[in-house]
Design an enzyme around this catalytic site. Structure first.
Site, PDB file in Angstrom:
ATOM      1  N   GLU A   1      40.301   3.188  -3.310  1.00  0.00           N
ATOM      2  CA  GLU A   1      38.964   3.758  -3.483  1.00  0.00           C
ATOM      3  C   GLU A   1      38.097   3.665  -2.231  1.00  0.00           C
ATOM      4  O   GLU A   1      36.993   3.127  -2.251  1.00  0.00           O
ATOM      5  CB  GLU A   1      38.276   3.093  -4.680  1.00  0.00           C
ATOM      6  CG  GLU A   1      38.944   3.485  -5.987  1.00  0.00           C
ATOM      7  CD  GLU A   1      38.275   2.904  -7.216  1.00  0.00           C
ATOM      8  OE1 GLU A   1      38.189   3.607  -8.224  1.00  0.00           O
ATOM      9  OE2 GLU A   1      37.857   1.724  -7.162  1.00  0.00           O
TER      10      GLU A   1
ATOM     11  N   GLU B   1      45.848   3.809 -12.290  1.00  0.00           N
ATOM     12  CA  GLU B   1      45.028   3.015 -13.211  1.00  0.00           C
ATOM     13  C   GLU B   1      44.831   3.847 -14.464  1.00  0.00           C
ATOM     14  O   GLU B   1      44.559   5.048 -14.387  1.00  0.00           O
ATOM     15  CB  GLU B   1      43.661   2.657 -12.619  1.00  0.00           C
ATOM     16  CG  GLU B   1      43.710   1.688 -11.453  1.00  0.00           C
ATOM     17  CD  GLU B   1      42.321   1.351 -10.902  1.00  0.00           C
ATOM     18  OE1 GLU B   1      41.326   1.573 -11.627  1.00  0.00           O
ATOM     19  OE2 GLU B   1      42.253   0.875  -9.749  1.00  0.00           O
TER      20      GLU B   1
END
Length: 973
Positions: free
Chosen positions: A408, A488
């Site tokens: 991220e 995820e």
């Protein structure tokens, strides 16, 4: 000039990164009790603790490894995305807590000082080190080792090691990783002998050719040495030379075969653990040893509820054992390299590992990515340093099959540098990076929290083209050819996650979808106590930390104390590596082997037959050989089904370990299924009450039942005084109900007033042999309502309720939390016995782990102690339940026609909703029992999609029936 803790340099005067290994050279463990002093700023404390003289004032004792904020020095701080300091890279605030650490230690008399190395396994976030007053260097990169040349500074006998650790540094901008900010020397510190003629670094290349069954081995080293693997007949293989070996047993997560070896140099002997395996992207699929993989994974932060990230070996081993026992075969080391011992355990016990670099700049999203280090060339040395240190440290682990460039951090040129360097250094492992949606630096197409329908579209290669590749046909063609990883998914926050079985089906149906990693392994709560000594677990904001991410760190499959949550049981069922389907009528059990590389010779298959929870017989199936990803049918024996059964007859088939495995004992259950052999025999209905209900001034009486004449609410049943049932649609929102941002069912419910429904009694009529009640229930300020028609009849010793609920007004787009009724019973009831799904809680999209059977529990045992109180403890598809208590006036039996759901607790849903911690809940002098016709699904909207359409509780006309009977204390009906 910028100070060292705020510049762009990753460190100064460190040794080159190398592989982690042990050898017969000396190692002095410097863990233990150190002296410690905390200062408010990086420059406010004097350097009066470096030399042999006693240190200055203000020092106390502190264990190392540890985090000083967990020992009374400052405050732990949790943020998910926001940096806990101004975004002003590379600068950090003047208020920069700084911990000075000092250790006096004795050097063994026979220690070889020349060439000695001081090694730090992990220091958060930046540190400077001195030995006997001589500066050795500085380092950043919290979850990575740093080594310094110590020989010239070492003294015979007494030595003084001094370390200054800064909480914030320029490196902190790369460590915004959805976790607690915990400064300190949190991994081991050691002094290492480096003998002349020793090996500083080496790289084991051990491949496997699945076509020939041969292994290849060569070891690169920076010094002359020879390799010995006695079990394979390898003696004295020079480093740099390759040999081919026949009959090698390959390493995999399913069969983690390791060969003990030795790397022998003139001055040093280094033990090796060699796993032969080849990982490749072949025809658009991730393969190991020639077979496509399906990764049944979890994301794992390092966390302990008392010690933070200062984990010991026993805790790490317990994590891996729990993963193996719950059918997990892969782990992503989110969002940094783990302690190296964890990877040793993955090698030994068998897990596929995505090893993630210690890089995340997520907080720059709040500045619209302005100043993001990922695309700033000044940060490239720090990016590359972290990747090099991870790859070099972990390159000899067969369990590590994918390098992750980080998490991220948007995109930029520095990820190109990471990818280019890593492909050159280690071309045998694929790379992963999810957040650059061009995937130019990744060997996987990857997303987070994609809903099941989107995963299915990806599996069919029908996904929407990302904007990043829409104008580049070549780049888009490459992206579409890549295997897909859901890096995820299924956010395990509180009660949930839902839809795990649906994700499994999507993965198995589409070869391109090679699995995913549930977020995440453990709740990041810290053990705390109330003033009167009651234990609870703290989260963001509980320590006065600002800004903070609140409860978002409580999102794991384990509770903070490592007790498994119901979500972990559900994941075990979803991740079963064997799918069993029983067909009692055909006397067959279909066995589908979901292992990628292992047959089923290690399993036994057993069966049990039960009538209403009572065993009728059991045995073992003779299962045929089932190769990896193969299928077969096993024959069932003739089952001992009675001519007249007491209730439902169910067959349970289990796959269990035939012998001890390193991760579980023989008999450990790997997979199971159930099939109903016979439905329950319909109970003969007694004659209906022939008399008429009798009305008094206050009550309507019908046999042993008394209803309130004004409201129609049941007040008494035999000797039992109670309140209800009353219509109830509210549940204390789960974390996934609360959701994230606008994706929040709980916000919709609150806006619609579903937490504040008010009831008006329309009519109470005693007619014929029935009591008929009509109610209108809705929130203030709207014409949205539920009209309920209650029909009560008495049949022998039983009281039967047929309830019809009809929505009125504007319900479009709104779901109900639950639909059912609520009873309030005396507090003396404290035990429940039931037949239905159990033993644990179950919800519409999280019920795979529950099986049909006969179960008992205390009221306390029915509760799930989520760190943040919320809806929990629902038992589903009950045929009947009995509530009893030693001091209760009678037992109460409730039967469904056919099923109902049950919760029983000593506080109301409103109490649960208002509580921030379990210690906020105060037991009331009553038992609140919900009998549900239906519940809304769980989903994982705390970070991801809500429940699937089929698990949403949409308002619609509904009818359900319950039967109530009193029991003699401890007796049967």
């Amino acid at each position: 000039m910028l100070p060292y803790y705020a510049d762009f340099a990753p460190g100064t005067r460190r040794r080159r990164p190398r592989a982690a290994f042990t050898s017969d050279a000396g190692r002095l463990d410097l863990s233990g009790t150190w002296l410690f002093r905390l200062s408010d700023t990086a420059t406010g404390a004097p350097l009066n603790f470096l030399g042999p003289e006693p240190p200055g004032e203000g020092f106390t004792e502190l264990p190392v490894p540890s985090h000083w904020v967990l020992h009374g020095h400052g405050t732990p701080r949790y943020t998910n995305t926001a940096y806990p300091f101004p975004i002003d890279p590379p600068h950090v605030p003047d208020a920069n807590p700084t911990g000075d650490h000092r250790l006096d230690f004795e050097l063994p008399a026979d220690w070889r000082r020349a060439g000695s190395v001081l090694r730090f396994e992990g220091v958060d976030s930046c540190f400077r080190v001195w030995l006997n007053g001589r500066e050795l260097g500085t380092s950043k990169g919290s979850r990575l080792p740093a080594e310094f040349a110590a020989g010239p500074a070492l003294h015979p006998g007494r030595n003084v090691l001094a370390v200054r650790v800064h909480r914030w540094s320029s490196g902190s901008y790369l460590e915004d990783q959805d976790m607690w900010w915990l400064p300190g020397i949190f991994r081991e510190v050691s002094l290492l002998e480096r003998p002349a003629g020793g090996v500083a670094d080496f790289f084991v290349h051990a491949g496997y050719d699945h076509a020939t069954g041969r292994g290849t081995l060569h070891v690169d080293a920076d010094a002359p040495a020879h390799v010995h693997v006695p079990e394979l007949g390898i003696e004295g293989l020079p480093v740099g030379e390759e040999t081919s070996i026949g009959g090698v047993e390959p390493w995999s997560a399913e069969l983690p075969r390791l060969y003990d070896g030795l790397l022998e140099a003139p001055g040093e002997r280094i033990p090796l653990r060699i796993g032969f395996r080849t990982v490749a992207i072949t025809d658009g699929l991730l393969t190991a040893n020639g077979r496509p993989l399906l990764l049944r994974g979890v994301n794992r932060h390092e966390h302990d509820c008392d010690r933070g990230r200062a984990l010991d070996l026993a805790t790490m081993r317990e994590d891996v054992l729990q993963m193996k026992r719950h059918n997990i075969n892969a782990v992503r080391t989110a969002h940094y390299p783990p302690h190296p011992a964890f990877l040793d355990l993955c090698d030994e016990l068998g897990l596929w590992v995505v090893d993630e670099c210690d890089i995340e700049t997520h907080g720059f999203i709040l500045a619209d990515w302005r100043g993001n280090p990922a695309d700033d060339p000044r940060w490239e040395p720090m990016f590359l340093d972290r990747m090099r240190r991870m790859v070099e440290r972990d390159k000899n682990h067969p369990s590590v099959v994918i390098w992750s460039l980080g998490n991220e951090s948007h995109h930029g040129s520095n990820f190109a540098a990471l990818g280019d360097w890593t492909r050159t250094r280690d071309p045998d492992r694929p790379l992963h990076y999810e957040r650059d949606r061009s995937y130019r630096h990744s060997d996987f197409y990857s997303l987070m929290y994609a809903p099941v329908p989107e995963v299915e579209r990806i599996g069919r290669r029908e996904e929407v083209v990302p904007p990043e590749t829409a104008d580049d046909p070549e780049l888009e063609a490459r992206r579409r050819s890549l295997p897909f990883l859901l890096i995820e998914y299924a956010h395990a926050m509180g009660n949930g996650p839902g839809s795990l079985a649906a994700y499994r089906r999507a993965f198995e149906a589409h070869p391109r979808c090679q699995g995913g990693f549930v977020w995440e392994w453990i709740d990041h709560g810290f053990r705390r106590r109330t003033a009167d000594g009651r234990e609870y677990f703290g989260y963001g904001g509980d320590f006065g930390d600002q800004p903070h991410g609140g409860t978002f760190c409580i999102d794991g499959l384990l509770f903070p104390d490592r007790a498994p949550s119901p979500g972990l049981a559900e994941l075990k069922k979803a991740y079963e590596p064997v799918t069993l389907t029983a067909d009692p009528a055909a006397r067959e059990v279909h066995i589908a082997n979901r292992h990628d590389l292992r047959d089923l010779a290690h399993l036994r298959f057993t069966w049990t037959l039960e009538d209403a929870g009572t065993a009728l017989g059991s045995g073992e199936l003779k299962a045929p050989d089932v190769p990896a990803r193969g299928e077969a049918v096993a024959e069932l024996p003739e089952l001992p089904v009675p001519a007249r059964a007491a209730g439902e007859v169910w067959l349970t088939v289990r796959a269990v370990l035939a012998a001890d495995e390193p991760w579980a004992p023989a008999g450990h259950e790997v997979a199971w299924t159930q099939a109903r052999v016979r439905a329950r025999t319909a109970r003969t209905k007694p004659a209906a009450f022939s008399g008429r209900p009798r009305r008094t001034d206050h009550d309507v009486l019908m046999e042993d039942a008394a209803f309130d004449a004004r409201t129609g609410v049941l007040r008494r049943l035999g000797p039992l005084e109670l309140d209800g049932p009353r219509l109830d649609i509210w549940r204390a929102p789960t974390d996934n109900d609360r959701g994230m941002g606008p994706n929040s069912a709980a916000k919709d419910w609150h806006r619609a007033g579903l937490d504040r429904m008010e009831t008006r009694t329309v009519a109470v009529r005693a007619t014929g042999a029935r009591v008929l009640v009509e109610t209108h229930t809705g929130p203030a300020g709207t014409d949205r309502a539920l009209r309920a028609h209650w029909k009560w009849t008495a049949t022998g010793s039983a009281l039967r309720l047929a309830l019809r609920v009809v929505p009125e007004g504007p319900w479009d787009g709104l779901c109900l939390p639950r639909l059912g009724v609520r009873l309030t019973l005396p507090a003396a009831y404290d035990a429940v016995r039931w037949y239905g799904l159990g033993p644990g809680e179950a919800y519409p999209d999280s019920r795979e782990a529950a099986r049909v059977g006969l179960f008992t529990a205390t009221v306390a045992e029915l509760q799930t102690p989520y760190v943040v109180p919320q809806e929990n403890g629902h038992r589903a598809e009950l045929r009947w339940a009995e509530l009893t208590g030693a001091d209760a006036p009678c037992g109460l039996r409730i039967e469904g026609e056919p099923h109902f759901g049950l919760t029983a607790r000593r506080w109301t849903s409103a109490d649960l909703d208002a509580a921030r911690h379990p210690t906020d809940l105060v037991e009331r002098d009553a038992l609140y029992v919900n009998l549900d016709h239906a519940q809304h699904g769980l989903g994982s909207a705390s970070c991801g999609p809500g429940p699937l359409a089929e698990h949403r509780l949409t308002p619609a006309e509904s009818t359900f029936t319950l039967v109530f009977r009193t029991l003699p204390s401890g007796g049967a009906p």
